[in-house]
Each structure stands twice: as C-alpha cells, then as structure tokens.
Design a protein around this motif. Sequence first.
Motif, PDB file in Angstrom:
ATOM      1  N   GLY A 291      91.281 119.711  24.802  1.00 13.77           N
ATOM      2  CA  GLY A 291      90.890 118.124  25.305  1.00 13.77           C
ATOM      3  C   GLY A 291      91.348 116.917  24.489  1.00 13.77           C
ATOM      4  O   GLY A 291      91.154 115.691  24.938  1.00 13.77           O
ATOM      5  N   ASN A 292      92.635 117.302  23.727  1.00 17.64           N
ATOM      6  CA  ASN A 292      93.148 116.169  23.294  1.00 17.64           C
ATOM      7  C   ASN A 292      94.756 115.739  23.714  1.00 17.64           C
ATOM      8  O   ASN A 292      95.189 114.995  23.245  1.00 17.64           O
ATOM      9  N   LEU A 293      94.960 116.363  24.905  1.00 23.66           N
ATOM     10  CA  LEU A 293      96.172 115.922  25.455  1.00 23.66           C
ATOM     11  C   LEU A 293      96.274 114.787  25.745  1.00 23.66           C
ATOM     12  O   LEU A 293      97.631 114.086  25.597  1.00 23.66           O
ATOM     13  N   LEU A 294      95.448 114.251  26.515  1.00 25.97           N
ATOM     14  CA  LEU A 294      95.529 112.748  26.919  1.00 25.97           C
ATOM     15  C   LEU A 294      95.735 111.693  25.910  1.00 25.97           C
ATOM     16  O   LEU A 294      96.476 110.782  26.099  1.00 25.97           O
ATOM     17  N   GLU A 295      95.024 111.967  24.786  1.00 23.91           N
ATOM     18  CA  GLU A 295      95.231 111.053  23.716  1.00 23.91           C
ATOM     19  C   GLU A 295      96.481 111.228  23.183  1.00 23.91           C
ATOM     20  O   GLU A 295      97.142 110.025  22.620  1.00 23.91           O
ATOM     21  N   TRP A 296      96.883 112.472  22.928  1.00 26.16           N
ATOM     22  CA  TRP A 296      98.205 112.685  22.476  1.00 26.16           C
ATOM     23  C   TRP A 296      99.256 111.829  23.180  1.00 26.16           C
ATOM     24  O   TRP A 296     100.162 111.347  22.740  1.00 26.16           O
ATOM     25  N   GLU A 297      99.191 112.096  24.437  1.00 24.93           N
ATOM     26  CA  GLU A 297     100.240 111.195  25.363  1.00 24.93           C
ATOM     27  C   GLU A 297     100.075 109.799  25.112  1.00 24.93           C
ATOM     28  O   GLU A 297     100.868 108.934  25.143  1.00 24.93           O
ATOM     29  N   THR A 298      99.078 109.188  25.049  1.00 24.92           N
ATOM     30  CA  THR A 298      98.633 107.569  24.643  1.00 24.92           C
ATOM     31  C   THR A 298      99.425 107.256  23.673  1.00 24.92           C
ATOM     32  O   THR A 298     100.268 106.312  23.652  1.00 24.92           O
ATOM     33  N   HIS A 299      99.480 108.139  22.241  1.00 23.47           N
ATOM     34  CA  HIS A 299     100.150 107.567  21.296  1.00 23.47           C
ATOM     35  C   HIS A 299     101.480 107.991  21.336  1.00 23.47           C
ATOM     36  O   HIS A 299     102.202 107.073  20.863  1.00 23.47           O
ATOM     37  N   TRP A 300     101.879 109.104  21.675  1.00 20.67           N
ATOM     38  CA  TRP A 300     103.216 109.286  21.862  1.00 20.67           C
ATOM     39  C   TRP A 300     104.083 108.455  22.767  1.00 20.67           C
ATOM     40  O   TRP A 300     105.186 108.269  22.599  1.00 20.67           O
ATOM     41  N   ARG A 301     103.453 107.958  23.654  1.00 23.96           N
ATOM     42  CA  ARG A 301     104.178 106.960  24.622  1.00 23.96           C
ATOM     43  C   ARG A 301     104.857 105.753  23.667  1.00 23.96           C
ATOM     44  O   ARG A 301     105.836 105.380  24.120  1.00 23.96           O
ATOM     45  N   ARG A 302     103.963 105.319  22.862  1.00 17.28           N
ATOM     46  CA  ARG A 302     104.372 104.193  21.919  1.00 17.28           C
ATOM     47  C   ARG A 302     105.399 104.884  20.854  1.00 17.28           C
ATOM     48  O   ARG A 302     106.401 104.092  20.492  1.00 17.28           O
ATOM     49  N   GLY A 303     105.056 105.983  20.231  1.00 17.64           N
ATOM     50  CA  GLY A 303     105.957 106.454  19.159  1.00 17.64           C
ATOM     51  C   GLY A 303     107.098 106.675  19.724  1.00 17.64           C
ATOM     52  O   GLY A 303     108.100 106.939  18.872  1.00 17.64           O
ATOM     53  N   LEU A 304     107.458 107.393  20.861  1.00 16.46           N
ATOM     54  CA  LEU A 304     108.829 107.581  21.451  1.00 16.46           C
ATOM     55  C   LEU A 304     109.585 106.412  21.468  1.00 16.46           C
ATOM     56  O   LEU A 304     110.932 106.530  21.234  1.00 16.46           O
ATOM     57  N   LYS A 305     108.909 105.189  21.659  1.00 17.19           N
ATOM     58  CA  LYS A 305     109.829 104.297  21.800  1.00 17.19           C
ATOM     59  C   LYS A 305     110.419 103.788  20.402  1.00 17.19           C
ATOM     60  O   LYS A 305     111.639 103.580  20.301  1.00 17.19           O
ATOM     61  N   ALA A 306     109.603 104.047  19.318  1.00 19.90           N
ATOM     62  CA  ALA A 306     110.116 103.829  17.964  1.00 19.90           C
ATOM     63  C   ALA A 306     111.170 104.822  17.469  1.00 19.90           C
ATOM     64  O   ALA A 306     112.216 104.826  17.013  1.00 19.90           O
ATOM     65  N   ARG A 307     110.919 106.182  18.224  1.00 18.34           N
ATOM     66  CA  ARG A 307     111.906 107.373  17.794  1.00 18.34           C
ATOM     67  C   ARG A 307     113.145 107.331  18.468  1.00 18.34           C
ATOM     68  O   ARG A 307     114.159 107.550  17.661  1.00 18.34           O
TER      69      ARG A 307
END
Length: 380
Positions: A291-307
């Motif tokens: 049930g956490n996949l969508l929340e993971w995507e939400t945060h990683w969408r921002r995190g990938l820009k930093a990475r």
Amino acid sequence: MFTRRLLLSHHHPTPSSPSTFIRTLTTTPTHQRAPALGDIQPNGAGAFDAKQARFREQVREAEKAKKEQDSQWTSSATAASSSSSSASSRSASTGSSGSDASNSGNSEALGSLATHSTGRAREEQEAEETSKRKGKLSSLIYGTHEGREMDREIEKSFSQVLARGKYVHSIVFHSVKPKKVDEYVELVGNWYPKMAGLPENHVHLVGSWRTEVGDCDTFVHIWEYQRYHGYHASLHSIQHHPEFAAFDKHLKQLITHKKTSLMQEFSFWPTSPPRQLGGLFELRSYTLHPGNLLEWETHWRRGLKARREVMEGVGAWFVQIGELNTVHHLWQFADLEERKARREMSWGVEGWGDTVHKTVPLIQTMRSRILIPMPWSPVA
C-alpha cells in the motif's frame, strides 16, 4: 524489430535525426570469460565524467528537438481547431442557443479539457466532492496540501499515475553453477543479442550484468517490450525459433535457479537508451510495505531531481507481476570509490535528506548488488 526506442519521445524521427538514440544490437563474438571488477580501470572517474557529460548533452539536444516538434504539432492543431471553429460560427444562426451549445461541445472535443471552462469546472467540482467525502480521520492524515493531492491520486489507477505505460520491462535473475559460468557467458552472449536483433521478436535488451558483490555467480538481464501484448508476442516468437529448444535445454544445465518479474518504469524516470560510459552499476532493490508504492513515488519524484545532480541513473521500475511491492533502482558509477563520494555528495543537495526521511519508514527490506556489464550489454 519494432522501431528502436526514441529517447523521451513518442514520435519516430529518422535515424539521422539528432533527437534519436538507436539501439545498436549486433551479433557478438564468442566470449570466453565473465567480466569482473578487476577488468575496470582504477581511477577512471575522469574518463567516466567526460563520457557522462557528452551523454547528457545528447539528452538535452534530444529533449530540445522533441519540444520543438511538439510545439509545431500543437501550433498546427490549434490552427486547425481555430479554422474549424470559425467555419462553424459563420454557418451558425446569430443568437441561436442551440448553436452556442454545439460550438461549446466542438471546442471541448478538439483539445484537453483542462484548456476549456467546462474542463476546469469539472475539475473544481470533482475536487469539492472529494473534499466532502473525507471524514475526520482522513483530514488528520491528509491535512496538508500534499496529502490532499495524494488522496486524489490514490483514486486513480496505479498504472495511470505511476507508470508511463508504453513499456513493460522484465528483470531476469540467473543463478549459474560456479563451474559453468564461462559456458553460460558464451551461450547467452551469442543468444541474447541475436534474439534482440531479430525484427520479428519486437524486443529490446536494455542490459546484461554479472553480480560482483551480492549473489555471486548471478546474472541480471533487463528486457523491454511494448506493453503486455508485446511481451506475449515476443515470447511466442522466440520460443518458436528453430534454435530455441536447444538453447533452453543447454541453459537449464548451467543454472540452479531462475527468477523473473514483470515491471513498469516510473513515469518520472524513463529507462536510459543505450550508452557506453564504462564503470560499474549498483542495483538497489526495495521491498515496500503493501500500500505504500504511491507514496514512495511521490517522494522519489522529488528525490530523483536531487540525486541526478551528482549521480547517473539508468532506470527505476516497480514490479507488477512477480515479487510484488518491489522497486528496483539502477545506478552507474566510475568505480566503488566514486560511488561512495557521489552518495555522500547527495546529502548536500537540497531535497535529498527529506526524501530519505520520508521513504525509509515505507521499506520492509532492501538490498544492494554491484554489477559488472557484460560485453554485449547495450547499457554499459
């Protein structure tokens, strides 16, 4: 083979176009030995960075060309829409309410609903209804603007929200008998590029790697298909190849275990086209709480820009069939020391610390594998 995948594009320019990356898959000579970390030149960060800079410049040129082409297409569509609307207005009776309704319907059908008043009104109405449906508990959980956006996203299909949808990827793990590794490399090194190069198979080989740190004597392969019908059609075509039975029989004698999952790439992280930067790869695999996949995507969408400011990503996928609730991230580095340095640099980029803080609680288990690309791997 179906048209080679174009970088960040849905159209099909000619192979000479600067916005096109062609997957160059050719038959390869016999390989006698599996690659190892010792084959990678030490202190190769300078050469790696130079290749990376050239690759990223090609990416920027491809994106620019795509935007220009999309802009031209939009302008043409707008002009056609205007011409059609003008013709309808001239033929309509002045002051006719029936005519006004007809024109309104036509204009909405010619473009995105978000560009018309009817579309905006519908969005506002849906947002209001969503807000009314929330109870006290929901308000506590999704009290922030970000939470409310997530609540609306959850109502949509996961495939629609998370994935680009155009491609299906398979990730295949082969555990090879230690004494059979070189024989495996020769067999697969001749067969995989051959299958990827046959037009009737409609499949791309993203890459092949050998595990250096992690499950030793394990080989990882990622394939790309055009949706699930492409996956099914590819399997059908390959298994009816006259040499498949002999290959499959031979392969089964060399491996102790095979594991396959079907994945889709996250919409914010398209899989890299073929490139030869050198160095090594890290496959990071996360098993999330259900049930956490969508929340993971939400945060990683921002995190990938930093990475991406300090690291070179290859792709990110979530499993849809197989090991569910699993996410794979694939990164590329010049060497292990450079990997360490780049990961440390990430903490100095705004937004990365917040991504880690919010995603760690979503994880059940995680693992890291260091991979060495095979000689035939398109991404290497």
